[in-house]
Design a protein around this motif. Sequence first.
Motif, mmCIF file in Angstrom:
data_model
loop_
_atom_site.group_PDB
_atom_site.id
_atom_site.type_symbol
_atom_site.label_atom_id
_atom_site.label_comp_id
_atom_site.label_asym_id
_atom_site.label_seq_id
_atom_site.Cartn_x
_atom_site.Cartn_y
_atom_site.Cartn_z
ATOM 1 N N ILE A 169 1.148 -1.269 0.385
ATOM 2 C CA ILE A 169 0.163 -0.216 -0.112
ATOM 3 C C ILE A 169 1.138 1.305 -0.318
ATOM 4 O O ILE A 169 1.403 1.446 0.747
ATOM 5 N N GLU A 170 0.707 2.283 -0.739
ATOM 6 C CA GLU A 170 1.159 3.775 -0.940
ATOM 7 C C GLU A 170 0.305 4.244 0.675
ATOM 8 O O GLU A 170 -0.461 5.146 1.064
ATOM 9 N N PRO A 171 1.651 4.564 1.475
ATOM 10 C CA PRO A 171 1.395 5.327 2.675
ATOM 11 C C PRO A 171 0.721 7.346 1.300
ATOM 12 O O PRO A 171 0.734 7.424 0.648
ATOM 13 N N PRO A 172 -0.017 7.341 3.011
ATOM 14 C CA PRO A 172 -0.955 8.609 2.011
ATOM 15 C C PRO A 172 -0.075 9.870 1.993
ATOM 16 O O PRO A 172 1.629 10.037 1.804
ATOM 17 N N SER A 173 0.296 11.000 0.714
ATOM 18 C CA SER A 173 1.541 11.183 -0.076
ATOM 19 C C SER A 173 1.224 12.603 0.955
ATOM 20 O O SER A 173 1.820 12.879 1.284
ATOM 21 N N GLY A 174 0.567 12.829 1.124
ATOM 22 C CA GLY A 174 -0.062 14.481 1.827
ATOM 23 C C GLY A 174 -0.741 14.385 3.013
ATOM 24 O O GLY A 174 -2.105 13.705 2.775
ATOM 25 N N VAL A 175 -0.192 15.061 3.906
ATOM 26 C CA VAL A 175 -1.392 15.449 5.674
ATOM 27 C C VAL A 175 -1.309 16.478 5.532
ATOM 28 O O VAL A 175 -0.983 17.565 6.326
ATOM 29 N N LEU A 176 -3.310 16.822 5.377
ATOM 30 C CA LEU A 176 -3.272 17.903 4.942
ATOM 31 C C LEU A 176 -3.940 17.979 6.826
ATOM 32 O O LEU A 176 -5.504 17.256 6.734
ATOM 33 N N LEU A 177 -3.607 19.225 7.970
ATOM 34 C CA LEU A 177 -4.710 19.104 8.656
ATOM 35 C C LEU A 177 -5.497 20.906 9.433
ATOM 36 O O LEU A 177 -4.990 21.507 8.570
ATOM 37 N N HIS A 178 -6.342 20.422 9.179
ATOM 38 C CA HIS A 178 -7.155 21.908 9.351
ATOM 39 C C HIS A 178 -7.840 21.634 10.079
ATOM 40 O O HIS A 178 -8.384 20.957 11.222
ATOM 41 N N GLY A 179 -8.127 23.203 10.779
ATOM 42 C CA GLY A 179 -9.415 23.357 12.107
ATOM 43 C C GLY A 179 -8.783 24.677 12.454
ATOM 44 O O GLY A 179 -7.689 25.384 11.799
ATOM 45 N N PRO A 180 -9.608 25.508 13.380
ATOM 46 C CA PRO A 180 -9.370 26.617 13.473
ATOM 47 C C PRO A 180 -7.768 27.131 14.601
ATOM 48 O O PRO A 180 -7.405 26.366 14.347
ATOM 49 N N PRO A 181 -7.932 28.628 14.279
ATOM 50 C CA PRO A 181 -6.615 28.501 14.491
ATOM 51 C C PRO A 181 -5.751 28.419 16.302
ATOM 52 O O PRO A 181 -6.543 28.007 16.923
ATOM 53 N N GLY A 182 -4.269 28.410 16.193
ATOM 54 C CA GLY A 182 -3.388 27.799 17.400
ATOM 55 C C GLY A 182 -4.140 26.827 18.615
ATOM 56 O O GLY A 182 -4.830 26.691 19.511
ATOM 57 N N THR A 183 -4.685 25.709 17.608
ATOM 58 C CA THR A 183 -5.003 24.495 18.063
ATOM 59 C C THR A 183 -4.028 23.213 18.329
ATOM 60 O O THR A 183 -4.557 21.263 18.248
ATOM 61 N N GLY A 184 -2.606 23.189 18.123
ATOM 62 C CA GLY A 184 -1.874 22.443 17.605
ATOM 63 C C GLY A 184 -0.903 21.937 16.305
ATOM 64 O O GLY A 184 -0.504 20.733 16.314
ATOM 65 N N LYS A 185 -1.661 22.486 15.543
ATOM 66 C CA LYS A 185 -1.012 22.066 13.852
ATOM 67 C C LYS A 185 0.335 22.147 13.613
ATOM 68 O O LYS A 185 0.499 21.083 13.208
ATOM 69 N N THR A 186 0.577 23.391 13.919
ATOM 70 C CA THR A 186 2.212 23.226 13.723
ATOM 71 C C THR A 186 2.940 22.636 14.863
ATOM 72 O O THR A 186 4.027 21.686 14.000
ATOM 73 N N MET A 187 2.451 22.567 16.010
ATOM 74 C CA MET A 187 2.326 21.680 16.860
ATOM 75 C C MET A 187 3.147 19.881 16.595
ATOM 76 O O MET A 187 4.003 19.956 16.532
ATOM 77 N N LEU A 188 2.224 19.753 15.606
ATOM 78 C CA LEU A 188 2.208 18.062 15.519
ATOM 79 C C LEU A 188 2.962 17.944 14.895
ATOM 80 O O LEU A 188 3.225 16.763 15.078
ATOM 81 N N ALA A 189 3.306 18.661 13.959
ATOM 82 C CA ALA A 189 4.056 18.769 12.649
ATOM 83 C C ALA A 189 5.439 18.559 13.193
ATOM 84 O O ALA A 189 5.859 17.864 13.142
ATOM 85 N N LYS A 190 5.538 19.515 14.398
ATOM 86 C CA LYS A 190 7.410 19.533 14.436
ATOM 87 C C LYS A 190 6.378 18.524 15.427
ATOM 88 O O LYS A 190 8.212 17.806 15.545
ATOM 89 N N ALA A 191 6.257 17.775 16.475
ATOM 90 C CA ALA A 191 6.273 16.764 16.975
ATOM 91 C C ALA A 191 6.503 15.814 15.623
ATOM 92 O O ALA A 191 7.628 14.637 16.832
ATOM 93 N N VAL A 192 6.277 15.421 14.935
ATOM 94 C CA VAL A 192 6.234 14.624 14.187
ATOM 95 C C VAL A 192 7.137 14.156 13.902
ATOM 96 O O VAL A 192 7.825 12.837 13.179
ATOM 97 N N ALA A 193 7.829 15.397 13.233
ATOM 98 C CA ALA A 193 8.915 15.446 12.357
ATOM 99 C C ALA A 193 10.433 14.582 14.204
ATOM 100 O O ALA A 193 11.030 14.224 13.712
ATOM 101 N N ASN A 194 10.285 15.640 14.684
ATOM 102 C CA ASN A 194 11.279 15.440 16.365
ATOM 103 C C ASN A 194 11.303 13.570 16.833
ATOM 104 O O ASN A 194 12.422 12.890 16.374
ATOM 105 N N GLU A 195 10.254 12.927 16.405
ATOM 106 C CA GLU A 195 9.967 11.940 16.607
ATOM 107 C C GLU A 195 9.874 11.103 16.130
ATOM 108 O O GLU A 195 10.234 10.146 16.012
ATOM 109 N N SER A 196 10.623 11.187 14.236
ATOM 110 C CA SER A 196 10.593 10.429 13.598
ATOM 111 C C SER A 196 12.611 10.858 12.736
ATOM 112 O O SER A 196 12.892 10.158 12.372
#
Length: 407
Positions: A183-210
Amino acid sequence: MSRSPSLPDRPRLDLDPEMSTAERLDAIRKHFFRLVEVNDELDDRLTDASDRRNDLQEEVSQLKDHNEALKTSALYIASVEELTDDQSLVIKQHGNNQEVLTEVSPQLYEEIESGDRVAINESFGVQMVLDDETDSRAQAMEVTESPDVRYEDIGGIDDQVREVREAVEDPIDNPEQFEQVGIEPPSGVLLHGPPGTGKTMLAKAVANESDATFIKMTGSELVQKFIGEGARLVRDLFQLAAEEEPAVVFIDEIDAIASRRTDSKTSGDAEVQRTMMQLLSEMDGFDDRGEIRIMAATNRFDMLDEAILRPGRFDRLIEVPKPGVEGREKILEIHSREINVDPEIDFAELAEELDDYSGADIESLVTEAGMFAIRNDRTTVTREDIDYAREKLSRGETEHGVVRYQY
Ligand SMILES: Nc1ncnc2c1ncn2[C@@H]1O[C@H](COP(=O)(O)OP(=O)(O)OP(=O)(O)O)[C@@H](O)[C@H]1O
């Protein structure tokens, strides 16, 4: 500017009644020659003044043109091919390679060198000299080897953290597993939602932990700050990711470059379109099973062009909502970890009261309450400090300039 020297004195004719006729004639002849001299001198001065006036008038008109050019928005990038002696430039527009001769103000002419990149408007008026390419590349991209955000710093969005880990971390850590299963992993992951809910944090955390390099670019900056350079910077972004693998590419505010087409056909829109096309082509030419994962975030999901959401592009959509009551309690705990808070404060009860607060709002609340404690010479944050902070935040003012988001 130097002041002009004073005008020559008016020659005087002094005739002494005692003079003989020959002497008088001689004095008058000398007076005549002196008058001719002064006249010539004044004539020269007049010519100089009128030349100077013409120069100044020309300068004023060039400055007016430059001023007009500055008032319009820059639309294209061009390279300076040649500087001519009469304060004009031969420029070559990027994209269509059209060569044009354009006049510039003396100030700008002084500043420009052959080979510079300049921003120009529709009538080829030069607006500004751009930084060199490497500068804008460095400014437009935030590159962090290992961001200092961890999953445990993120509260109230556990499901989203799990989904992001599956879509981003697993393909980096275990690409073979995806290949074996076929199976192909998803090409791109789009986070959507109101401002200040942790989207940037999530992207940083996943980069850090990988153990991946985090490379961030912001859509609105591409459009407002790096005018005319969007498409090139998107290409550079992917090139940099390839050099840095494993890497997590994060495009914040993607709506700024990937909104549904508006009806207006202005060149500004054309420039945004070019940037989006470049992004689509980079994603299409991308090998999914790589060590580069692509993420993006938006607060304006409803505005996005569907082209960006097709399979092979941003095909994993993750909504990051504002936290519920339990999430708010968790976020309160996270942001109070380092803070000396009165142990009597019941976070569960407080979380009930913070209806509609985002993670960023909660962070501001805790910091602001800390500022009140300091102002009152205390070392512990009390419930009163929190209530004061809430009141202040709801008025939109804060001690350290972070204004609470209004939805
Ligand atoms: N779920 C959360 N848990 C803990 N802290 C959070 C959370 N959400 C936001 N914060 C706090 O708010 C700050 C801003 O969050 P972040 O930049 O990740 O939000 P965002 O969703 O990317 O916002 P925007 O859409 O405005 O870019 C974070 O640095 C963090 O301190």
